[in-house]
Design a protein around this motif. Sequence first.
Motif, PDB file in Angstrom:
ATOM      1  N   HIS A 121       0.925  -1.224   0.019  1.00  0.00           N
ATOM      2  CA  HIS A 121      -0.057   0.097   0.081  1.00  0.00           C
ATOM      3  C   HIS A 121       0.887   1.191   0.054  1.00  0.00           C
ATOM      4  O   HIS A 121       1.065   2.003   1.124  1.00  0.00           O
ATOM      5  CB  HIS A 121      -0.914   0.079   1.482  1.00  0.00           C
ATOM      6  CG  HIS A 121      -2.020   0.942   1.062  1.00  0.00           C
ATOM      7  ND1 HIS A 121      -3.079   0.960   1.907  1.00  0.00           N
ATOM      8  CD2 HIS A 121      -2.154   2.253   0.602  1.00  0.00           C
ATOM      9  CE1 HIS A 121      -3.963   1.891   1.823  1.00  0.00           C
ATOM     10  NE2 HIS A 121      -3.402   2.910   0.740  1.00  0.00           N
ATOM     11  N   HIS A 168       1.646   5.124  -2.495  1.00  0.00           N
ATOM     12  CA  HIS A 168       1.071   5.987  -3.263  1.00  0.00           C
ATOM     13  C   HIS A 168       2.037   6.787  -3.781  1.00  0.00           C
ATOM     14  O   HIS A 168       2.292   8.148  -3.334  1.00  0.00           O
ATOM     15  CB  HIS A 168      -0.033   6.944  -2.727  1.00  0.00           C
ATOM     16  CG  HIS A 168      -1.210   6.244  -2.111  1.00  0.00           C
ATOM     17  ND1 HIS A 168      -2.172   5.903  -2.794  1.00  0.00           N
ATOM     18  CD2 HIS A 168      -1.527   5.740  -0.986  1.00  0.00           C
ATOM     19  CE1 HIS A 168      -3.282   5.298  -2.178  1.00  0.00           C
ATOM     20  NE2 HIS A 168      -2.832   5.164  -0.816  1.00  0.00           N
ATOM     21  N   LYS A 215      -9.049  -1.498  -6.291  1.00  0.00           N
ATOM     22  CA  LYS A 215      -9.173  -0.728  -5.093  1.00  0.00           C
ATOM     23  C   LYS A 215     -10.209   0.173  -5.109  1.00  0.00           C
ATOM     24  O   LYS A 215     -10.575   0.794  -6.426  1.00  0.00           O
ATOM     25  CB  LYS A 215      -8.062   0.096  -4.860  1.00  0.00           C
ATOM     26  CG  LYS A 215      -8.041   1.283  -3.791  1.00  0.00           C
ATOM     27  CD  LYS A 215      -7.576   0.930  -2.384  1.00  0.00           C
ATOM     28  CE  LYS A 215      -7.789   2.066  -1.553  1.00  0.00           C
ATOM     29  NZ  LYS A 215      -6.466   2.844  -1.404  1.00  0.00           N
ATOM     30  N   HIS A 241      -5.948  -0.185   5.574  1.00  0.00           N
ATOM     31  CA  HIS A 241      -5.330   0.864   6.615  1.00  0.00           C
ATOM     32  C   HIS A 241      -6.449   0.741   7.566  1.00  0.00           C
ATOM     33  O   HIS A 241      -7.269   1.926   8.232  1.00  0.00           O
ATOM     34  CB  HIS A 241      -5.306   2.186   6.156  1.00  0.00           C
ATOM     35  CG  HIS A 241      -6.306   2.631   5.244  1.00  0.00           C
ATOM     36  ND1 HIS A 241      -7.797   2.848   5.228  1.00  0.00           N
ATOM     37  CD2 HIS A 241      -6.149   3.800   4.192  1.00  0.00           C
ATOM     38  CE1 HIS A 241      -8.133   3.369   4.289  1.00  0.00           C
ATOM     39  NE2 HIS A 241      -7.187   3.919   3.710  1.00  0.00           N
ATOM     40  N   ASP A 253       0.777   2.755   3.509  1.00  0.00           N
ATOM     41  CA  ASP A 253      -0.208   3.774   3.157  1.00  0.00           C
ATOM     42  C   ASP A 253       0.502   5.019   2.837  1.00  0.00           C
ATOM     43  O   ASP A 253       0.183   6.045   3.013  1.00  0.00           O
ATOM     44  CB  ASP A 253      -1.208   4.140   3.850  1.00  0.00           C
ATOM     45  CG  ASP A 253      -2.416   5.098   3.170  1.00  0.00           C
ATOM     46  OD1 ASP A 253      -2.442   5.089   1.871  1.00  0.00           O
ATOM     47  OD2 ASP A 253      -3.389   5.238   3.718  1.00  0.00           O
TER      48      ASP A 253
HETATM   49 ZN    ZN Z   1      -3.921   4.505   0.365  1.00  0.00          ZN
END
Ligand code: ZN
Length: 463
Positions: free
Chosen positions: A58, A60, A148, A236, A315
């Motif tokens: 996870h 970004h 997702k 998360h 995340d």
């Molecule tokens: Zn995320």
Amino acid sequence: MAIIITNGKIVSSKTVITKDIRIVGEKIENIGSNLAKAGDEIIDAEGFYILPGGIDVHTHFDSEAGGIAADTFTTGTKAAIMGGTTTIIDFAEPVKGGSLRRALEEWNKKTIGKTYADYGFHMTISHWNENTYREMEEMVKEGITSFKMFFAYEDLMVGDGSIYQALKRAKKLKALINFHCENGDIINVMRKEAISKGNIEPIYHMKTRPPSLEREAISRLLTMAELVNTPVYIVHLSSKEGYEEIQTARQRGLKVFVETCPQYLLLDKSYYIPKGNDPFEGAKYVMSPPLRDKESNEVLWKGIVNGKIDVIATDHCGFNYRRQKELGREDFTKIPNGAPGVENRFKLIYTYGVEKNIIDMKKLVEVISENPAKIFGLYPKKGVIQRGSDADIIVFNPKGMSLIKAENQIQNVDYNLYEGFGQYGRLQYVFLRGQLVVKDEKLLDLKPVGKYQKRSLTIEENS
Ligand code: ZN
Ligand code: URP
Ligand code: ZN
Ligand code: ZN
């Protein structure tokens, strides 16, 4: 010529054994005793742990959703490697209503020849139509075996009908969908209400995303998963409330994979209260879901201990405090959501999990490498040290202590959530597919050698 790692303690979720590892080319050729042959390069790992490279499912990097992410795939995967993570799975983001294929092409441009870690993609679905239905199958053929979807964020969330249809499609394709679970409709109203009352500070980000709205979205998701009878993956997880909802659904026989992140284990909502002179400092912790209370931290740790939480991912979604987070100084709803952390996961969980006797090394390996590989179709190529697997290997020296400081980090962000936290251990060596990429905490001067990972089906393996 081969590389032999000798005398180290090799860790998997089940065992810790002292054996030699023989690396030939990109692979682990053998594990055993006295494997060295003439001409082999020998690494003595006496006193060190040998772990499969971390897998962070996870991140970004190079994201365009909710602001331009500070880390590119290049800086982000460099930071990953320095944090003992040799593989990441990031998100390809189609424009709303746009083609998944197009997004994949665009994300290929952002990544091919530009990453320091191996990588794969989950495909974001922020709009449902016949093309989405059709293209999901094409994506699975490309090795994108997970998707997702969002219950929150105005630009990304879709209605329940779309989620229901996507779940049916995913089941047919034996693919897995990741879900961001917060009730976005109510959050959007609460945010507007807060601003209209003049409640503009970062703390209102937390106050307008209460844990009950995480629980509600989880409940709705799991109701749909039950109707469709297919596994789902919750990203998360942040709250005790959400955790309890998942346990209830599991009692009905549902298969749910659960991820949490270091920030939801180690930080709590008091970080939204300004401590120094800067009333806006809480913006550094503006992420969704927000930080919760200490009780949630404890419940999530227990969930890891008892195997109810499968994965710790980061995340990582970095935005600089200056110039990016600051866009929301007069209005917290304009603060880009997300925080960095890809570089810090491994040592944090070692220090605050293993050193504190909450978990052991086997559990650490399970949640940061083995389970992520199994759930997302990378196992046993990755996630385990065994004959035939990729030689993605961390040689970890548990001795030594350092302080986390933004000024020393590789991730391209001007702050760190864990500034001043102590951490134990040193990365003596990190190998990516047999290539030494980190030596004694230093990134070697290499080209971006990361490779796209075509992943196998996820549900077949998991149910
Ligand atoms: Zn995320
Ligand atoms: O605040 C966060 N977590 N930003 C990244 C996007 C997401 O929700 O995962
Ligand atoms: Zn774009
Ligand atoms: Zn999310």
